[in-house]
Design a protein around this motif. Structure first.
Motif, PDB file in Angstrom:
ATOM      1  N   UNK A 115       0.830  -1.212   0.000  1.00 25.50           N
ATOM      2  CA  UNK A 115       0.000   0.000   0.000  1.00 25.50           C
ATOM      3  C   UNK A 115       0.865   1.263   0.000  1.00 25.50           C
ATOM      4  N   UNK A 116       1.899   1.261   0.837  1.00 24.88           N
ATOM      5  CA  UNK A 116       2.765   2.444   0.926  1.00 24.88           C
ATOM      6  C   UNK A 116       3.506   2.648  -0.387  1.00 24.88           C
ATOM      7  N   UNK A 117       4.033   1.589  -0.944  1.00 22.87           N
ATOM      8  CA  UNK A 117       4.784   1.723  -2.196  1.00 22.87           C
ATOM      9  C   UNK A 117       3.888   2.225  -3.331  1.00 22.87           C
ATOM     10  N   UNK A 118       2.676   1.702  -3.417  1.00 24.15           N
ATOM     11  CA  UNK A 118       1.767   2.150  -4.475  1.00 24.15           C
ATOM     12  C   UNK A 118       1.381   3.617  -4.285  1.00 24.15           C
ATOM     13  N   UNK A 119       1.214   4.017  -3.043  1.00 22.13           N
ATOM     14  CA  UNK A 119       0.838   5.408  -2.771  1.00 22.13           C
ATOM     15  C   UNK A 119       1.959   6.374  -3.134  1.00 22.13           C
ATOM     16  N   UNK A 120       3.201   5.889  -3.180  1.00 23.15           N
ATOM     17  CA  UNK A 120       4.339   6.758  -3.452  1.00 23.15           C
ATOM     18  C   UNK A 120       5.085   6.368  -4.734  1.00 23.15           C
ATOM     19  N   UNK A 121       4.412   5.650  -5.618  1.00 23.53           N
ATOM     20  CA  UNK A 121       5.044   5.217  -6.865  1.00 23.53           C
ATOM     21  C   UNK A 121       5.408   6.419  -7.732  1.00 23.53           C
ATOM     22  N   UNK A 122       6.590   6.388  -8.330  1.00 18.40           N
ATOM     23  CA  UNK A 122       7.018   7.452  -9.242  1.00 18.40           C
ATOM     24  C   UNK A 122       7.337   6.930 -10.648  1.00 18.40           C
ATOM     25  N   UNK A 123       7.294   5.607 -10.798  1.00 19.53           N
ATOM     26  CA  UNK A 123       7.509   4.995 -12.121  1.00 19.53           C
ATOM     27  C   UNK A 123       6.180   4.987 -12.874  1.00 19.53           C
ATOM     28  N   UNK A 124       5.713   6.179 -13.166  1.00 20.22           N
ATOM     29  CA  UNK A 124       4.408   6.360 -13.808  1.00 20.22           C
ATOM     30  C   UNK A 124       4.564   7.346 -14.961  1.00 20.22           C
ATOM     31  N   UNK A 125       3.550   7.407 -15.787  1.00 16.75           N
ATOM     32  CA  UNK A 125       3.571   8.341 -16.908  1.00 16.75           C
ATOM     33  C   UNK A 125       3.542   9.764 -16.373  1.00 16.75           C
ATOM     34  N   UNK A 126       4.516  10.549 -16.791  1.00 19.70           N
ATOM     35  CA  UNK A 126       4.604  11.927 -16.330  1.00 19.70           C
ATOM     36  C   UNK A 126       3.852  12.858 -17.274  1.00 19.70           C
ATOM     37  N   UNK A 127       3.324  13.940 -16.702  1.00 20.84           N
ATOM     38  CA  UNK A 127       2.677  14.950 -17.535  1.00 20.84           C
ATOM     39  C   UNK A 127       3.726  15.607 -18.430  1.00 20.84           C
ATOM     40  N   UNK A 128       3.423  15.754 -19.695  1.00 19.33           N
ATOM     41  CA  UNK A 128       4.410  16.315 -20.615  1.00 19.33           C
ATOM     42  C   UNK A 128       3.908  17.540 -21.362  1.00 19.33           C
ATOM     43  N   UNK A 129       2.800  18.115 -20.898  1.00 20.06           N
ATOM     44  CA  UNK A 129       2.334  19.329 -21.543  1.00 20.06           C
ATOM     45  C   UNK A 129       2.066  20.396 -20.489  1.00 20.06           C
ATOM     46  N   UNK A 130       2.208  21.637 -20.893  1.00 26.98           N
ATOM     47  CA  UNK A 130       2.015  22.743 -19.963  1.00 26.98           C
ATOM     48  C   UNK A 130       0.538  22.928 -19.639  1.00 26.98           C
ATOM     49  N   UNK A 131       0.276  23.258 -18.376  1.00 26.76           N
ATOM     50  CA  UNK A 131      -1.081  23.623 -17.995  1.00 26.76           C
ATOM     51  C   UNK A 131      -1.941  22.494 -17.479  1.00 26.76           C
ATOM     52  N   UNK A 132      -1.332  21.397 -17.022  1.00 25.70           N
ATOM     53  CA  UNK A 132      -2.146  20.355 -16.419  1.00 25.70           C
ATOM     54  C   UNK A 132      -2.494  20.753 -14.983  1.00 25.70           C
ATOM     55  N   UNK A 133      -3.597  20.232 -14.486  1.00 27.59           N
ATOM     56  CA  UNK A 133      -3.998  20.527 -13.108  1.00 27.59           C
ATOM     57  C   UNK A 133      -4.144  19.231 -12.326  1.00 27.59           C
ATOM     58  N   UNK A 134      -4.073  19.339 -11.022  1.00 28.41           N
ATOM     59  CA  UNK A 134      -4.167  18.170 -10.151  1.00 28.41           C
ATOM     60  C   UNK A 134      -5.478  17.432 -10.411  1.00 28.41           C
ATOM     61  N   UNK A 135      -5.430  16.116 -10.343  1.00 30.14           N
ATOM     62  CA  UNK A 135      -6.595  15.295 -10.681  1.00 30.14           C
ATOM     63  C   UNK A 135      -7.750  15.480  -9.703  1.00 30.14           C
ATOM     64  N   UNK A 136      -7.468  15.971  -8.498  1.00 23.25           N
ATOM     65  CA  UNK A 136      -8.543  16.167  -7.527  1.00 23.25           C
ATOM     66  C   UNK A 136      -9.117  17.582  -7.564  1.00 23.25           C
ATOM     67  N   UNK A 137      -8.728  18.384  -8.562  1.00 23.21           N
ATOM     68  CA  UNK A 137      -9.361  19.682  -8.799  1.00 23.21           C
ATOM     69  C   UNK A 137     -10.464  19.519  -9.847  1.00 23.21           C
TER      70      UNK A 137
END
Length: 380
Positions: free
Chosen positions: A91-113
């Protein structure tokens, strides 16, 4: 509940790869894992702060062994040359995973907004003060809405000077400024700020001339018997994303170049800042809107060859902000207040007549208090 079905050491002990039950995988580096170890010699058991520095971690650190428990919900690692054993939950590792697709365009917003326009009028997040104070579940719901939409109302407050501090106390601490712990919003003779007149005000964010800018603003109504003086709020993130969609070059200009903001009030007060109207993080996240025509100083940081287009972009952004389809309008009654994320949501006021009385009080609260309160209540 997360779990993994296999673990493997890769890159000569410099990383591990974990396979999920859906056959996707996630990787972690040995230095990152050692730096984030959760054992009591690495982290204080009470406040969870780190007890070691990065220099304490051997530069040649590697993973000697990596195992899963029978359920795949915990992993166990041994690091060399320390010969240190460390464990992590899935659970902890999944919550802090960084080996994920990164945003690559300007102007993205947090998913919880969630962005909004005038459709928000019939869905304004609101809570009664007494109920929110006594019911932590209701308070949490209201705080999460304030974070998600950048805007919320509260009703049922006391009709007395200083009552807005009770709203601030629900989630944070007042940030005192040259205006005081709180400030009065009503007509004054020879006003030091246009907010203290009966003139209409364009949608704006407060105090862009401060660095850092105030993050949460509370405006609390004590009297409102005038004709006019209605309140308007606009989602600045929605406006910026619309500008980006309609003219990416304009969006890039307003996020690339710094504007300048300035305020001179009473003797001894001269505030200045240099920040973009649309601020992005280094990885392109939309994080702050600064828009206040009254406080914009001469803009001198834009290249000569870009200045004409910069002003076109500025005008286009202003026109979007003024678009009625983006605005939510309402009238505050005594004992009611609205709270905005001043880094995102703009507010405005229509002009009002000299008959009757309009008296609001305002204050600023740091956003970290809001986020802390959400986390603290959620963990209980």
């Amino acid at each position: 509940m997360h779990s993994f079905k296999s673990i493997k050491i890769i890159d000569s002990g410099k990383s591990i790869i974990l396979q999920r039950n859906n056959d996707t995988s996630v990787r972690y580096h040995s230095t990152w894992l050692r730096d984030n170890a959760l054992d009591p010699k690495t982290r204080d058991v009470n406040n969870r702060q780190r007890l070691i520095t990065l220099s304490d971690i051997p530069i040649n650190i590697s993973i000697q062994s990596a195992k899963l428990d029978k359920t795949g919900t915990n992993i166990f690692l041994t690091f060399l040359p320390e010969k240190k054993d460390v464990s992590f939950s899935a659970n902890w590792l999944e919550a802090h995973a960084y080996d994920i697709k990164q945003h690559n365009e300007k102007g993205w917003i947090a998913s919880d907004f969630k962005t909004w326009g005038n459709d928000m009028l019939n869905h304004i997040p609101s809570a009664d003060y007494k109920n929110a104070k006594s019911d932590k579940t209701l308070l949490l719901q209201w705080l999460k809405s304030l974070y998600c939409y950048g805007f919320a109302k509260m009703t049922g407050g006391k009709i007395e000077s200083g009552a807005l501090i009770q709203i601030a106390d629900l989630f944070g601490y007042v940030r005192e400024t040259n205006y005081g712990k709180w400030f009065e919003v009503r007509s004054e003779i020879n006003a030091t700020n246009l907010a203290y007149t009966n003139l209409g005000l364009q949608a704006h964010t407060d105090n862009p001339y401060r660095d850092p800018v105030p993050t949460i603003q509370i405006l609390y109504c004590l009297e409102n018997s005038v004709f006019g003086g209605d309140t308007t709020v606009v989602d600045g993130f929605n406006a910026a994303l619309r500008l980006k969609d309609e003219n990416p070059d304009y969006f890039n200009l307003l996020s690339k170049y710094c504007a300048r903001f300035e305020y001179k009030g009473k003797a001894g007060v001269h505030l200045q800042s240099r920040r973009p109207m649309i601020e992005l993080s280094p990885d392109g996240e939309l994080i702050t809107i600064r828009f206040n025509n009254r406080s914009t100083a001469p803009i001198t940081d834009v290249a000569y060859e870009d200045m004409i287009n910069y002003y076109k972009a500025y005008r286009a952004f202003s026109d979007i902000i003024n678009d009625p389809t983006l605005a939510v309008n309402f009238k505050l009654n005594p004992g009611e207040c609205f709270v905005v994320d001043n880094t995102r949501v703009l507010h405005a006021r229509t002009a009002y007549s000299g008959e009757g009385t309009r008296w609001l009080q305002g204050c600023y609260v740091d956003k970290d208090g809001l986020l802390s309160k959400i986390s603290a209540i959620s963990e209980k």
